[in-house]
Design a protein around this motif. Structure first.
Motif, PDB file in Angstrom:
ATOM      1  N   LEU A 815       0.860  -1.340   0.007  1.00  0.00           N
ATOM      2  CA  LEU A 815       0.032   0.042  -0.032  1.00  0.00           C
ATOM      3  C   LEU A 815       1.008   1.405  -0.147  1.00  0.00           C
ATOM      4  O   LEU A 815       0.475   2.193  -0.710  1.00  0.00           O
ATOM      5  CB  LEU A 815      -1.079  -0.027   1.227  1.00  0.00           C
ATOM      6  CG  LEU A 815      -2.124  -1.125   1.247  1.00  0.00           C
ATOM      7  CD1 LEU A 815      -2.734  -0.993   2.417  1.00  0.00           C
ATOM      8  CD2 LEU A 815      -2.941  -1.056  -0.081  1.00  0.00           C
ATOM      9  N   TRP A 821      -0.119   4.706  -1.109  1.00  0.00           N
ATOM     10  CA  TRP A 821      -1.358   5.250  -0.262  1.00  0.00           C
ATOM     11  C   TRP A 821      -0.562   5.675   1.226  1.00  0.00           C
ATOM     12  O   TRP A 821       0.591   5.244   1.590  1.00  0.00           O
ATOM     13  CB  TRP A 821      -2.179   4.391   0.049  1.00  0.00           C
ATOM     14  CG  TRP A 821      -2.979   3.664  -1.267  1.00  0.00           C
ATOM     15  CD1 TRP A 821      -2.904   2.387  -1.579  1.00  0.00           C
ATOM     16  CD2 TRP A 821      -3.808   4.206  -1.980  1.00  0.00           C
ATOM     17  NE1 TRP A 821      -3.463   2.002  -2.792  1.00  0.00           N
ATOM     18  CE2 TRP A 821      -4.228   3.480  -3.141  1.00  0.00           C
ATOM     19  CE3 TRP A 821      -4.410   5.529  -1.894  1.00  0.00           C
ATOM     20  CZ2 TRP A 821      -5.131   3.871  -4.009  1.00  0.00           C
ATOM     21  CZ3 TRP A 821      -5.268   6.006  -3.039  1.00  0.00           C
ATOM     22  CH2 TRP A 821      -5.650   4.958  -3.892  1.00  0.00           C
ATOM     23  N   TRP A 925      -4.139  -7.836  -4.818  1.00  0.00           N
ATOM     24  CA  TRP A 925      -3.721  -6.179  -4.317  1.00  0.00           C
ATOM     25  C   TRP A 925      -4.473  -5.155  -5.574  1.00  0.00           C
ATOM     26  O   TRP A 925      -4.722  -4.137  -5.092  1.00  0.00           O
ATOM     27  CB  TRP A 925      -2.178  -6.261  -4.532  1.00  0.00           C
ATOM     28  CG  TRP A 925      -1.458  -7.196  -3.586  1.00  0.00           C
ATOM     29  CD1 TRP A 925      -0.632  -8.038  -3.851  1.00  0.00           C
ATOM     30  CD2 TRP A 925      -1.651  -7.324  -2.152  1.00  0.00           C
ATOM     31  NE1 TRP A 925      -0.153  -8.703  -2.612  1.00  0.00           N
ATOM     32  CE2 TRP A 925      -0.740  -7.813  -1.507  1.00  0.00           C
ATOM     33  CE3 TRP A 925      -1.987  -6.047  -1.130  1.00  0.00           C
ATOM     34  CZ2 TRP A 925      -0.380  -8.121  -0.181  1.00  0.00           C
ATOM     35  CZ3 TRP A 925      -2.262  -6.323   0.109  1.00  0.00           C
ATOM     36  CH2 TRP A 925      -1.194  -7.517   0.711  1.00  0.00           C
ATOM     37  N   ARG A 929      -6.209  -2.111  -4.379  1.00  0.00           N
ATOM     38  CA  ARG A 929      -6.013  -0.902  -4.781  1.00  0.00           C
ATOM     39  C   ARG A 929      -7.348  -0.336  -5.436  1.00  0.00           C
ATOM     40  O   ARG A 929      -7.688   1.128  -5.071  1.00  0.00           O
ATOM     41  CB  ARG A 929      -5.141  -0.765  -6.123  1.00  0.00           C
ATOM     42  CG  ARG A 929      -4.543   0.504  -6.497  1.00  0.00           C
ATOM     43  CD  ARG A 929      -3.524   0.385  -7.548  1.00  0.00           C
ATOM     44  NE  ARG A 929      -4.263  -0.346  -8.655  1.00  0.00           N
ATOM     45  CZ  ARG A 929      -5.022   0.212  -9.587  1.00  0.00           C
ATOM     46  NH1 ARG A 929      -5.089   1.850  -9.213  1.00  0.00           N
ATOM     47  NH2 ARG A 929      -5.409  -0.164 -10.512  1.00  0.00           N
TER      48      ARG A 929
END
Length: 951
Positions: A815, A821, A925, A929
């Motif tokens: 992440l 992020w 993933w 996302r």
């Protein structure tokens, strides 16, 4: 609750109760509606009753219902009085008595039905009265008697059915045939016209007294010995002018009669002579009142009866007694010539009656003591009262050395002479009351050595001189009341060492006179009465010499109701020396106070009357020296409370009269302070009708020891809306706290609560936990939603510390490292020192998304549960896609059941599963996302479905 608030609360309750109900709790104790109990006798006389009261205790032995307006006696009137022995119903309006009305009075011995309106006596009227010994039923209107009326009364000994309207001797026969043990019978003043013995045959009678007087009997015929035991016979008739025929075949039929009354009898002289001859061998007393014809001849005939000793000749036509009238009465010892018009008695009138012991000349017209009485050396009692004698001479009682009692009251005597009683050496009673005597002139200084009672009341004496009664060394009772005595000289009572009672009420004696110590010579005095005099003291200061200091044997002292209506006091040592005083009466002398030491000199006091004064308050110490007090009268004393009883130590008090005072509340403590109380009179007080009197009311209604006189008429005077209402009509149940009931309710509620909590914890603990955290989340959201700042992070990661390796190694690099992020981790980004709950809330509301990493450990964590609850509440409240669920391991739906909130989220929310991703982690993933990139409004299709979805 404060005291004032509590009273206001109860006051409102009372208003409500009185408006919706008039319920009255029945009285089971001694608070009787119309009666009072005195020595086990219920007294209901003169109470205007129309029916027999039903609240009388079953333990009474006497029941007085006389002088009322009762017209009917019902079967239910006397059902519960098993020990009643005397019932008085006279002077009512009874015209009907139901059959069996007395059936339950199994112990009754005396019944009085006089002066009512009964017309006939029915068959079962007296059913059940097998123990009755005395029945009075005179002055009714009885005309008929049923054949079995008297059959149940097998023990009857006395019957008075006089002054009725019986007409035939058969009614008497019906009475007598069922009463074998009757001793006394009176059928006086009926309408019997004949009396025949054959109507009474076949009766074995024990009758000893028979009264047939004042009946219009024309023929009196006795042909059989029906009265073998008769000793008293009354047969006179003063209202009939027709002569009676006397027909007694055998002179032995009345051979036992000792008392014969033929007053007013109209009969031929020969029949009268025969009648007297019939009782020749037994007669002792003859009454020939109101016989106007042949009186002297009849006297001579009767006086020849050797056994006769008492002769009564009362006659309004008799004006003089001649010398020959009693010539043959040599055996007479008692002669009654009272209530005649005699104004002259010959000097030799009693010369033949040398054995005469009692001579009654009361209520005649004599102007002087008859000289004829001097010739009666055996005379013991002489009554000359109520004549017109104005003077007594020195020779009037010459030779009367045997005289014991002399009555001269009600004459016109104005003065005595010193010598008048010189020969009365054995005289014991001298009555001179109600004359006009103003001077004694030494009449009691030398003579009358054996006199015990002297009545001088109702005369005109103004002063008692020194040694006035010196010669009366045996005198015990002296009555001087109702004179004009204002002066008592020192030594007035010298010589009266045996005097036990002196009455001085209604005179003009002042405090100054009694302070002279004139009573100190009366060392054996037991009663002293000063009522209605002029005794007044200005202060309560101690006197230099106490007026009764030598009267140690005095038992009764009364000084009530003095003439002058001025305020007064009593000296503190007024009672000094009265160590045996039992009764002290100081009623209505305008007392303002009583000194606390007043009764320290009277330790034996049993009765105290201080009524009708203006005391207002009484000190408890006033009673500390009189623990034996049994009767206390404190009526009309303006008392504001009875609190003085609390510390008065009156454990033996039995009688309390406290009428017409100013107190309105009687506490429970006051009641308990007089445990021996058996009678209390609180009539005429006005009570407060609230909970302050609750205990008093309960005591009035339920106690079975103390009689509360007139309790049914106690009235309220406060609050204003209750004024005039009856105190006993109030329901005070709401004023009492039932501790046992409260304990029961409390215990029950506690047990039920414990059971509910246990049940809930066992079966619904997870649901409760969820509800608890949901509530906390709501609070946190309310606190923070209005002060939301711009998002500081893209996501807040919620995970359990046991899952931290996966978060650090797998989630965080993807992440932050690869996708860029900004994420918030609690171990890294929470502000130190800040409450954990606030850190969680700030992190969730400061991030666009919340990622919950769910595992079994996560579900069991308290803080993780709080984090997901806050996030879910934000989801529900803001309607934004702010929550992403990531499962690290497979968790069956059955294991999610306790976590009701997560299971509900799974039904509405997409989630990601790490185990399902397997080797295709890139897709996992990518999905994560895209979830972080989606718009926040739930209304749009913003969430991407995971590769594997759960049902």
């Amino acid at each position: 609750m404060a005291t004032g608030e509590r009273k206001l609360f109860h006051f409102v309750i009372y208003i409500h109760l009185l408006n919706i109900s008039s319920f009255v709790v029945p009285v089971t104790g001694f608070a009787l509606k119309t009666c009072r109990i005195s020595y086990d006798v219920a007294i209901c006389s003169n109470s205007k009753l129309r029916t027999v009261p039903q609240d009388i205790p079953s333990t009474v032995i006497g029941f007085d219902l006389s002088k009322n307006n009762i017209s009917r006696v019902k079967v239910s009137d006397f059902t519960n009085l098993p020990v009643l022995t005397k019932l008085d119903l006279k002077l009512n309006r009874i015209s009907q008595i139901d059959n069996g009305a007395f059936a339950n009075l199994i112990s009754l011995k005396k019944l009085n039905l006089n002066n009512n309106k009964l017309v006939e006596l029915g068959e079962d009227l007296f059913h059940g009265l097998s123990n009755l010994t005395e029945l009075r039923i005179n002055s009714n209107h009885i005309k008929a008697v049923a054949s079995t009326s008297f059959k149940p009364m097998t023990s009857l000994k006395f019957l008075d059915i006089s002054r009725n309207k019986l007409q035939h001797i058969t009614e008497v026969h019906l009475i007598l045939q069922h009463l074998p043990h009757l001793k006394e019978l009176s059928v006086k003043n009926n309408n019997l016209t004949t009396f025949h013995s054959w109507d009474l045959t076949n009766n074995s009678l024990e009758l000893k007294s028979l009264d047939l007087s004042q009946n219009p009997i024309a023929i009196f015929s006795i042909t059989a010995d029906v009265f073998p035991n008769l000793t008293w016979l009354e047969i006179g008739n003063s209202s009939r002018k027709q002569q009676m025929i006397w027909d007694v075949r055998n002179k032995t039929f009345f051979s036992r009669v000792s008392i014969l009354d033929i007053s007013g009898l109209q009969m031929a002289f020969d029949d009268m002579k025969t009648l007297l001859e019939t009782v020749n061998s037994s007669l002792t007393t003859l009454r020939m009142n109101s016989i106007n014809h042949n009186l002297t001849a009849l006297i001579n005939i009767s006086c020849t009866i050797p056994t006769m000793s008492t002769l009564q000749l009362r006659n309004k036509e008799l004006k003089s007694v001649s010398s020959h009238m009693l010539k043959l009465c040599i055996n007479v010892t008692e002669l009654d010539l009272a209530e005649s018009q005699i104004n002259n008695i010959h000097v030799n009138a009693f010369r033949s009656v040398q054995s005469l012991r009692i001579l009654n000349l009361r209520n005649n017209m004599l102007s002087s003591v008859p000289a004829a009485t001097r010739n009666l050396p055996s005379l013991v009692e002489l009554n000359l009262s109520s004549n017109k004698i104005s003077k007594l001479g020195c020779d009037d009682f010459t030779n009367q050395t045997m005289l014991r009692e002399l009555s001269l009251g009600g004459n016109e005597i104005s003065a005595l002479k010193e010598c008048v009683f010189k020969d009365l050496i054995r005289l014991q009673v001298l009555k001179l009351q109600t004359n006009h005597i103003s001077r004694l002139n030494g009449a009691f200084q030398k003579y009358l050595p054996n006199l015990r009672q002297l009545l001088l009341n109702g005369n005109s004496l103004t002063a008692l001189k020194n040694e006035q009664f010196r010669g009366l060394q045996s005198l015990q009772n002296l009555s001087l009341h109702e004179n004009q005595i204002s002066e008592l000289e020192n030594g007035s009572f010298i010589g009266l060492t045996n005097l036990t009672e002196i009455l001085l009420q209604i005179n003009k004696i002042t405090a100054e006179e009694i302070n002279k110590g004139v009573f100190n010579d009366l060392i054996n005095l037991k009663r002293l009465d000063f009522r209605e005099n002029r005794i007044k003291y200005e202060t309560s200061s101690a006197l230099l010499h106490a007026p009764f200091s030598q009267l140690s044997r005095l038992e009764i002292l009364a000084i009530p109701s003095q003439h002058r209506r001025e305020k007064s006091h009593l000296p503190r040592n007024f009672l000094q020396g009265l160590t045996n005083l039992l009764v002290f009466n100081t009623r209505n002398i305008q007392l303002l106070s009583l000194h606390e030491d007043m009764f320290t000199y009277t330790p034996q006091l049993q009765t105290l009357d201080i009524s009708s004064n203006e005391l207002m308050d009484l000190s408890p110490g006033l009673f500390s020296s009189i623990p034996n007090l049994k009767s206390l009268y404190v009526s009309r004393t303006s008392l504001r409370s009875l609190d003085f009883l609390l510390h008065a130590n009156l454990a033996k008090l039995e009688f309390l009269q406290a009428r017409k005072n100013q107190y309105s509340v009687i506490s429970e403590e006051i009641i308990k302070s007089v445990p021996a109380l058996v009678y209390v009179d609180l009539q005429g007080n006005s009570f407060t009708c609230d909970c302050d009197n609750a205990r008093f009311l309960q005591w009035v209604k339920n106690n079975n020891q103390t009689q509360i006189f007139d309790a049914y008429n106690f009235k309220c005077n406060y609050p204003a809306s209750f004024e005039g209402k009856k105190l006993l009509e109030l329901d005070v149940r709401l004023c009492s706290v039932d501790i046992e009931f409260i304990c029961f309710i409390s215990t029950t509620c506690t047990v039920l609560l414990f059971m509910v909590v246990s049940f809930t914890y066992h079966f619904l603990r997870w649901h409760l936990a969820y509800a608890y955290y949901l509530f906390l989340a709501m609070l946190f959201d309310t606190k923070h939603k209005n002060k939301q700042a711009p998002n500081q992070y893209d996501a807040f990661i919620s995970y359990n510390t046991h899952d931290e390796p996966w978060v650090i190694r797998e989630l965080l690099p993807k992440l932050e490292g690869e996708q860029g992020w900004r994420v918030c981790l609690h171990h890294r980004d929470f502000e130190p020192g800040k409450p954990i709950v606030d850190n969680i809330t700030d992190a969730i509301y400061g991030s666009r998304k919340t990622i919950c990493v769910i595992s079994r450990r996560y579900l069991e964590s308290e803080w993780c549960s709080r984090e997901i609850q806050v996030a879910s509440f934000r989801l529900f409240d803001e309607q934004k896609d702010v929550l992403i669920l990531v499962f690290l391991e497979e968790i069956p739906t059955s294991q999610l059941s306790p976590y009701y909130g997560i299971r509900r989220l799974l039904k509405k929310q997409t989630y990601l599963s790490w185990p399902r991703a397997g080797e295709h982690t890139q897709l996992f993933w990518e999905k994560l996302r895209q979830a972080l990139k989606t718009r926040e409004h739930l209304g749009e299709d913003s969430l991407l479905r995971s590769a594997v979805e759960r049902p």
